[in-house]
Design a protein around this motif. Structure first.
Motif, PDB file in Angstrom:
ATOM      1  N   THR A  83       0.856  -1.181   0.000  1.00 19.52           N
ATOM      2  CA  THR A  83       0.000   0.000   0.000  1.00 19.52           C
ATOM      3  C   THR A  83       0.894   1.235   0.000  1.00 19.52           C
ATOM      4  N   THR A  84       0.300   2.405  -0.062  1.00 18.80           N
ATOM      5  CA  THR A  84       1.107   3.630  -0.056  1.00 18.80           C
ATOM      6  C   THR A  84       1.701   3.850   1.328  1.00 18.80           C
ATOM      7  N   SER A  85       2.737   4.652   1.387  1.00 21.34           N
ATOM      8  CA  SER A  85       3.448   4.861   2.652  1.00 21.34           C
ATOM      9  C   SER A  85       2.540   5.463   3.717  1.00 21.34           C
ATOM     10  N   HIS A  86       1.676   6.413   3.332  1.00 19.82           N
ATOM     11  CA  HIS A  86       0.834   7.044   4.351  1.00 19.82           C
ATOM     12  C   HIS A  86      -0.333   6.155   4.768  1.00 19.82           C
ATOM     13  N   ILE A  87      -0.928   5.418   3.830  1.00 17.09           N
ATOM     14  CA  ILE A  87      -1.995   4.493   4.217  1.00 17.09           C
ATOM     15  C   ILE A  87      -1.406   3.354   5.057  1.00 17.09           C
ATOM     16  N   GLY A 123       9.705   0.798   1.926  1.00 16.29           N
ATOM     17  CA  GLY A 123       9.441   1.068   0.525  1.00 16.29           C
ATOM     18  C   GLY A 123       9.717  -0.116  -0.384  1.00 16.29           C
ATOM     19  N   SER A 124       8.943  -0.182  -1.473  1.00 12.41           N
ATOM     20  CA  SER A 124       9.147  -1.207  -2.505  1.00 12.41           C
ATOM     21  C   SER A 124       9.540  -0.576  -3.843  1.00 12.41           C
ATOM     22  N   TRP A 125       9.062   0.618  -4.108  1.00 14.00           N
ATOM     23  CA  TRP A 125       9.454   1.459  -5.250  1.00 14.00           C
ATOM     24  C   TRP A 125       8.890   2.850  -4.974  1.00 14.00           C
ATOM     25  N   ALA A 126       9.328   3.829  -5.738  1.00 13.63           N
ATOM     26  CA  ALA A 126       8.873   5.203  -5.524  1.00 13.63           C
ATOM     27  C   ALA A 126       8.497   5.847  -6.856  1.00 13.63           C
ATOM     28  N   TYR A 127       7.866   7.004  -6.768  1.00 19.12           N
ATOM     29  CA  TYR A 127       7.370   7.719  -7.945  1.00 19.12           C
ATOM     30  C   TYR A 127       7.090   9.150  -7.521  1.00 19.12           C
ATOM     31  N   VAL A 128       6.669   9.951  -8.443  1.00 16.92           N
ATOM     32  CA  VAL A 128       6.242  11.305  -8.096  1.00 16.92           C
ATOM     33  C   VAL A 128       4.895  11.601  -8.734  1.00 16.92           C
ATOM     34  N   TYR A 129       4.154  12.485  -8.101  1.00 17.08           N
ATOM     35  CA  TYR A 129       3.044  13.172  -8.750  1.00 17.08           C
ATOM     36  C   TYR A 129       3.577  14.535  -9.144  1.00 17.08           C
ATOM     37  N   THR A 130       3.493  14.824 -10.433  1.00 24.23           N
ATOM     38  CA  THR A 130       4.068  16.052 -10.950  1.00 24.23           C
ATOM     39  C   THR A 130       3.209  16.555 -12.107  1.00 24.23           C
ATOM     40  N   ILE A 131       3.721  17.508 -12.851  1.00 25.18           N
ATOM     41  CA  ILE A 131       2.968  18.041 -13.981  1.00 25.18           C
ATOM     42  C   ILE A 131       3.312  17.248 -15.234  1.00 25.18           C
ATOM     43  N   VAL A 247       5.928  15.973  -5.964  1.00 20.87           N
ATOM     44  CA  VAL A 247       5.445  15.358  -4.724  1.00 20.87           C
ATOM     45  C   VAL A 247       5.788  13.868  -4.720  1.00 20.87           C
ATOM     46  N   LEU A 248       6.591  13.479  -3.752  1.00 18.32           N
ATOM     47  CA  LEU A 248       7.082  12.104  -3.675  1.00 18.32           C
ATOM     48  C   LEU A 248       5.998  11.145  -3.181  1.00 18.32           C
ATOM     49  N   GLY A 249       5.965   9.979  -3.798  1.00 17.70           N
ATOM     50  CA  GLY A 249       5.132   8.875  -3.319  1.00 17.70           C
ATOM     51  C   GLY A 249       5.990   7.626  -3.200  1.00 17.70           C
ATOM     52  N   VAL A 250       5.766   6.854  -2.154  1.00 21.76           N
ATOM     53  CA  VAL A 250       6.486   5.593  -1.964  1.00 21.76           C
ATOM     54  C   VAL A 250       5.465   4.508  -1.682  1.00 21.76           C
ATOM     55  N   ASP A 251       5.461   3.468  -2.497  1.00 22.39           N
ATOM     56  CA  ASP A 251       4.638   2.300  -2.193  1.00 22.39           C
ATOM     57  C   ASP A 251       5.448   1.372  -1.305  1.00 22.39           C
ATOM     58  N   ILE A 320       5.919  14.933   1.915  1.00 24.76           N
ATOM     59  CA  ILE A 320       4.856  15.147   2.901  1.00 24.76           C
ATOM     60  C   ILE A 320       5.029  14.093   3.988  1.00 24.76           C
ATOM     61  N   ASP A 321       5.097  14.519   5.241  1.00 22.53           N
ATOM     62  CA  ASP A 321       5.251  13.570   6.332  1.00 22.53           C
ATOM     63  C   ASP A 321       4.143  12.523   6.275  1.00 22.53           C
ATOM     64  N   ASP A 322       4.540  11.244   6.274  1.00 26.95           N
ATOM     65  CA  ASP A 322       3.573  10.169   6.063  1.00 26.95           C
ATOM     66  C   ASP A 322       2.548  10.062   7.181  1.00 26.95           C
ATOM     67  N   LYS A 323       2.978  10.224   8.425  1.00 23.67           N
ATOM     68  CA  LYS A 323       2.041  10.134   9.540  1.00 23.67           C
ATOM     69  C   LYS A 323       1.029  11.279   9.488  1.00 23.67           C
TER      70      LYS A 323
END
Length: 342
Positions: A83-87, A123-131, A247-251, A320-323
């Protein structure tokens, strides 16, 4: 009659063997579609090759799977959850994850700092939300060097963003207004000023891809991996990292409390973090590797949003702080729905 009895016996034996085989499988909870394929093709098959143990997948939406896990309690449906890092922090807060013994994950030593999410999930892999945008459908003088460029009046009715997670654009608006995720209210007025430029809010990856492929929304706050998939399908999308960062995302992966296959789960996670598998994940999905020793092709390493150096992680990512993100998810969605989508 004897032949029929033999056939019935063989069939029953085969069914028993199949059931036993499924019983012995390591069960992975994940999203469906391309993400299930990503895990199976690059991690699951290698795990089975090394251990002889099959992998079974249970799939569903992010929140649906969390709710099912809460209902299952001490008898989890899966052994490992992606799942995502924050969830993932919501799983932690609900007491659903085991504390990880990282000595059983030798490749943990190479995990980048941003992927060391908690003592319970990594983490298992990462990505970004961007333009991501269509240069063929956007005024030529708009280059999106800054997130502020989304507010250009020339983009009226051209923008889309995800409705299921507005945290990206909420945090960006706060940053541009002198705040951050913790003081996100500072960006409320800024974000409301962006409303005329929105044409739609996409509900999932497929919807995002459709909206930009047809040109209905030629500018998106977009998952980098989706953008690169569509580029591979021939859609002329340009991906940019604004000067403020993306914006960084980490699954992430976590072992479910109550799993009877913890040793196999550790083996699976270690394989997932091996440099060879991480390199394959980058090639497969154009994600960022979460270990520092993956050998990524020069072509993939050059893609905006694919981080392969510490400098990129440190300077190109909005974190963004995951917690905090887990705590604010419901509040942000409610505000976004009431003030932007209605």
């Amino acid at each position: 009659m004897f032949r029929k009895l033999m056939s019935a016996g063989i069939l029953a034996g085969a069914m028993f063997a199949t059931a036993a085989h499924a019983e012995d499988a390591l069960v992975i909870s994940t999203w469906g579609g391309s993400f299930r394929d990503l895990i199976d093709e690059n991690i699951g098959k290698e795990f089975t090759r090394q251990t002889g143990v099959p992998v079974k997948y249970v799939t569903g939406g992010t929140i649906d799977r969390l709710n099912k896990a809460k209902l299952a309690g001490s008898k989890p449906e899966s052994d490992i959850t992606f799942t995502t890092s924050h969830i993932g922090w919501l799983y932690v807060n609900a007491g659903l994850y085991e504390t990880l013994d990282t000595s059983k994950i030798p490749n943990y030593a190479h995990l980048v700092d941003r992927a060391r999410i908690s003592p319970y999930h990594i983490g298992s892999w990462a990505y970004v939300y961007t333009i991501g945008y269509r240069p063929d459908l956007v005024p030529a003088d708009i280059k999106f060097t800054s997130w502020n460029d989304l507010w250009n009046p020339a983009l009226k009715g051209k923008l889309s963003a995800p409705d299921f997670d507005p945290s990206h654009i909420i945090d960006v608006a706060a940053l541009l207004s002198g705040g951050d995720a913790a003081t996100w209210e500072k960006g409320e007025a800024k974000l409301k000023a962006l409303k005329p430029n929105f044409k739609a809010y996409y509900t999932n990856d497929a919807n995002s891809q459709q909206l930009i492929a047809t040109g209905e929304t030629p500018v998106q706050v977009m998952l980098s991996m989706n953008a690169y998939y569509m580029i591979g399908q021939g859609v002329p999308i340009k991906v940019v990292i604004p000067k403020e960062g993306a914006v960084l995302g980490v699954d992430t992966m976590g072992i479910m409390k109550g799993s009877t296959k913890a040793d196999l789960a550790y083996k699976f996670m270690n394989i997932a973090l091996s440099p060879e598998v991480q390199a394959k994940i980058v090639a497969f999905k154009k994600a960022s590797p979460v270990v520092d020793n993956a050998k990524v092709s020069p072509e993939d390493a050059a893609l905006p949003g694919v981080f392969t150096t510490k400098a990129q992680w440190d300077t190109q990512a909005i974190v963004i702080d995951d917690k905090l993100r887990a705590e604010k998810t419901a509040e942000w969605r409610k505000w976004f729905t009431e003030n932007m989508m209605n």
